[in-house]
Design a protein around this motif. Sequence first.
Motif, mmCIF file in Angstrom:
data_model
loop_
_atom_site.group_PDB
_atom_site.id
_atom_site.type_symbol
_atom_site.label_atom_id
_atom_site.label_comp_id
_atom_site.label_asym_id
_atom_site.label_seq_id
_atom_site.Cartn_x
_atom_site.Cartn_y
_atom_site.Cartn_z
ATOM 1 N N ARG A 282 -6.554 58.613 -35.630
ATOM 2 C CA ARG A 282 -7.748 58.544 -36.795
ATOM 3 C C ARG A 282 -7.061 57.697 -37.398
ATOM 4 O O ARG A 282 -7.436 56.683 -38.015
ATOM 5 N N GLU A 283 -5.664 58.464 -38.051
ATOM 6 C CA GLU A 283 -5.054 57.232 -39.101
ATOM 7 C C GLU A 283 -4.872 55.493 -38.691
ATOM 8 O O GLU A 283 -5.257 54.605 -39.769
ATOM 9 N N GLU A 284 -4.748 55.365 -37.327
ATOM 10 C CA GLU A 284 -4.162 53.966 -37.087
ATOM 11 C C GLU A 284 -5.778 53.257 -36.936
ATOM 12 O O GLU A 284 -5.752 52.090 -36.821
ATOM 13 N N PHE A 285 -7.165 54.109 -36.606
ATOM 14 C CA PHE A 285 -7.777 53.371 -36.132
ATOM 15 C C PHE A 285 -8.648 52.675 -37.855
ATOM 16 O O PHE A 285 -8.972 51.506 -38.163
ATOM 17 N N VAL A 286 -8.580 53.425 -38.966
ATOM 18 C CA VAL A 286 -8.252 53.270 -40.225
ATOM 19 C C VAL A 286 -7.358 52.536 -40.855
ATOM 20 O O VAL A 286 -7.527 51.309 -41.893
ATOM 21 N N LYS A 287 -5.965 52.337 -40.381
ATOM 22 C CA LYS A 287 -5.392 50.907 -41.098
ATOM 23 C C LYS A 287 -5.342 49.625 -40.229
ATOM 24 O O LYS A 287 -5.764 48.751 -40.623
ATOM 25 N N VAL B 20 -8.816 48.942 -39.162
ATOM 26 C CA VAL B 20 -10.181 48.508 -40.217
ATOM 27 C C VAL B 20 -9.369 47.914 -41.371
ATOM 28 O O VAL B 20 -10.228 47.088 -41.846
ATOM 29 N N ALA B 21 -8.801 48.858 -42.008
ATOM 30 C CA ALA B 21 -9.056 48.325 -43.833
ATOM 31 C C ALA B 21 -7.888 47.127 -43.636
ATOM 32 O O ALA B 21 -8.819 46.351 -44.235
ATOM 33 N N LEU B 22 -7.236 46.965 -42.301
ATOM 34 C CA LEU B 22 -6.381 45.617 -41.811
ATOM 35 C C LEU B 22 -7.322 43.990 -41.462
ATOM 36 O O LEU B 22 -6.646 42.883 -42.838
ATOM 37 N N ARG B 23 -8.014 44.961 -41.331
ATOM 38 C CA ARG B 23 -8.855 43.496 -40.479
ATOM 39 C C ARG B 23 -9.545 43.455 -41.980
ATOM 40 O O ARG B 23 -10.067 41.860 -42.750
ATOM 41 N N LEU B 24 -10.316 44.084 -42.982
ATOM 42 C CA LEU B 24 -11.136 44.186 -43.825
ATOM 43 C C LEU B 24 -10.157 43.171 -44.865
ATOM 44 O O LEU B 24 -10.999 42.522 -45.567
ATOM 45 N N VAL B 25 -8.927 43.206 -45.268
ATOM 46 C CA VAL B 25 -8.650 42.833 -46.361
ATOM 47 C C VAL B 25 -7.977 41.620 -46.355
ATOM 48 O O VAL B 25 -7.781 40.351 -47.075
ATOM 49 N N LYS B 26 -7.800 41.279 -44.868
ATOM 50 C CA LYS B 26 -7.373 39.873 -44.634
ATOM 51 C C LYS B 26 -8.089 39.227 -44.239
ATOM 52 O O LYS B 26 -8.004 37.848 -44.773
ATOM 53 N N SER B 27 -9.776 39.253 -44.172
ATOM 54 C CA SER B 27 -10.416 38.362 -44.196
ATOM 55 C C SER B 27 -11.228 38.465 -45.042
ATOM 56 O O SER B 27 -12.497 37.452 -44.881
ATOM 57 N N ASN B 28 -11.152 39.188 -46.021
ATOM 58 C CA ASN B 28 -12.115 39.020 -47.292
ATOM 59 C C ASN B 28 -11.228 38.857 -49.051
ATOM 60 O O ASN B 28 -10.217 39.578 -48.980
ATOM 61 N N ASP B 29 -11.917 38.146 -49.306
ATOM 62 C CA ASP B 29 -10.882 38.004 -50.995
ATOM 63 C C ASP B 29 -11.469 39.109 -51.810
ATOM 64 O O ASP B 29 -10.816 39.754 -52.738
ATOM 65 N N LEU B 30 -13.043 39.844 -51.860
ATOM 66 C CA LEU B 30 -13.346 41.205 -52.924
ATOM 67 C C LEU B 30 -14.357 42.321 -52.102
ATOM 68 O O LEU B 30 -14.679 41.295 -50.885
ATOM 69 N N LEU B 31 -13.706 43.398 -51.989
ATOM 70 C CA LEU B 31 -14.400 44.141 -51.347
ATOM 71 C C LEU B 31 -15.125 45.547 -52.770
ATOM 72 O O LEU B 31 -14.295 45.420 -53.341
ATOM 73 N N PHE B 32 -16.533 45.826 -52.738
ATOM 74 C CA PHE B 32 -17.265 46.786 -52.831
ATOM 75 C C PHE B 32 -17.400 47.517 -52.560
ATOM 76 O O PHE B 32 -17.833 47.401 -50.769
ATOM 77 N N CYS B 33 -17.141 48.961 -52.761
ATOM 78 C CA CYS B 33 -18.066 50.059 -52.432
ATOM 79 C C CYS B 33 -18.069 50.984 -53.231
ATOM 80 O O CYS B 33 -18.099 51.046 -54.049
ATOM 81 N N GLU B 34 -18.595 51.728 -52.543
ATOM 82 C CA GLU B 34 -19.656 53.372 -53.705
ATOM 83 C C GLU B 34 -18.473 53.937 -54.027
ATOM 84 O O GLU B 34 -18.009 54.488 -53.166
ATOM 85 N N ASP B 35 -18.668 54.711 -55.045
ATOM 86 C CA ASP B 35 -17.721 55.547 -55.432
ATOM 87 C C ASP B 35 -18.733 56.931 -55.480
ATOM 88 O O ASP B 35 -19.199 57.252 -55.644
ATOM 89 N N LEU B 36 -18.482 57.520 -54.185
ATOM 90 C CA LEU B 36 -19.460 58.465 -53.360
ATOM 91 C C LEU B 36 -18.358 59.922 -53.917
ATOM 92 O O LEU B 36 -17.107 60.223 -53.554
ATOM 93 N N HIS C 254 -13.491 60.580 -44.864
ATOM 94 C CA HIS C 254 -12.250 61.491 -45.376
ATOM 95 C C HIS C 254 -11.408 60.460 -45.094
ATOM 96 O O HIS C 254 -10.617 59.971 -45.749
ATOM 97 N N ALA C 255 -12.037 59.897 -43.331
ATOM 98 C CA ALA C 255 -10.915 59.244 -42.421
ATOM 99 C C ALA C 255 -10.800 57.835 -43.207
ATOM 100 O O ALA C 255 -9.408 56.671 -43.399
ATOM 101 N N LEU C 256 -12.080 57.204 -44.303
ATOM 102 C CA LEU C 256 -11.688 55.545 -45.008
ATOM 103 C C LEU C 256 -10.699 55.877 -46.043
ATOM 104 O O LEU C 256 -10.302 55.236 -46.589
ATOM 105 N N ASN C 257 -10.836 57.267 -46.900
ATOM 106 C CA ASN C 257 -9.878 57.274 -48.446
ATOM 107 C C ASN C 257 -8.567 57.217 -47.525
ATOM 108 O O ASN C 257 -7.407 57.000 -48.555
#
Length: 313
Positions: free
Chosen positions: A256-261, A263-279, A310-313
């Motif tokens: 689970r940890e490696e999967f989240v890392k 996905v997060a790395l791919r999103l950070v490298k391919s985008n300059d700005l990320l928007f998400c809800e504060d849930l 929880h995994a995303l956070n």
Amino acid sequence: MFVLEYKIYPKQNQIDAINEAIKTTQFVRNKVLRFWMDNHGVGKAEMFRYNTRLRKEYSFVNELNSHACQAAVERTLRAITRFYDNCKNKVKGKKGYPRFKHNTRSVEYKVSGWRLEETKKHITFTDKKGIGMLKLVGSRDINYFQPEQIKRVRMLRRADGFYVQFCIKLDPRYTIKPIEPSGKAVGLDVGLKYFLADSQGNIEPNPRFYRKAEKRLKKLNRRKSKKFKKGKKQSNNYHKARQRYALQHLKVSRKREEFVKRVALRLVKSNDLLFCEDLSVKNMVRNAPPFSTADPAGFEIQQERGSAFHALN
């Protein structure tokens, strides 16, 4: 803090010394917590002075490095501060009143009590617990960092052995390689049937590592329970079964940890700005519409609710 982790293979006498250091850390934390409970209004300074008293009163506490004892007090302070913050912010439900620890798995040193050898392939713990020299096994090169950048050294016990972690203070402005701007911005939404979806229509499916391993986990847990004897000393077969059960849980958590890392790395490298809800996941679970157990798909979604968040956070 940037964390480098290395595997270590201590000998039996070193394992006993590491376990003794971990137990001492737990002892100091619980004694300081009891001191706080019995003396209303004591603050940070009084807790550290009480730690000094413990070192004079108990020889096994004095054998542990003084900074490691201070780190144990800081753990107690963090738990107390979190409790007061929850009360001040009027968090609904339980406020997280500090509890005594019964199964601590790590001991933390600050800038003393340890020494890296010249080759930086070995670390020596210099306090009176007798841990001695340990070989560091890992692919990350610690020679890149200066000794003064290492602020904490932590030894921890997991189901598959012992590890040493170096907590390194870095300035990201000078240590992270610059990434060329992509000129893209994306909004993220965490789902139930899917792990997350972005504003561009891309969907990341939920791998459900725990659900896939649940059958195996239940089987190992049954084997462990059958060997448990209440009120008696547990056999070697029980401890072996418990070890196999713990290893399976560790395997799932690492997936689970490696999967989240990834996905997060791919999103950070391919985008300059990320928007998400504060849930608030706790409120979402509480207000979730009821699902019938007769509906397997809906029941599975309800059980997975919150795990993706929880995994995303």
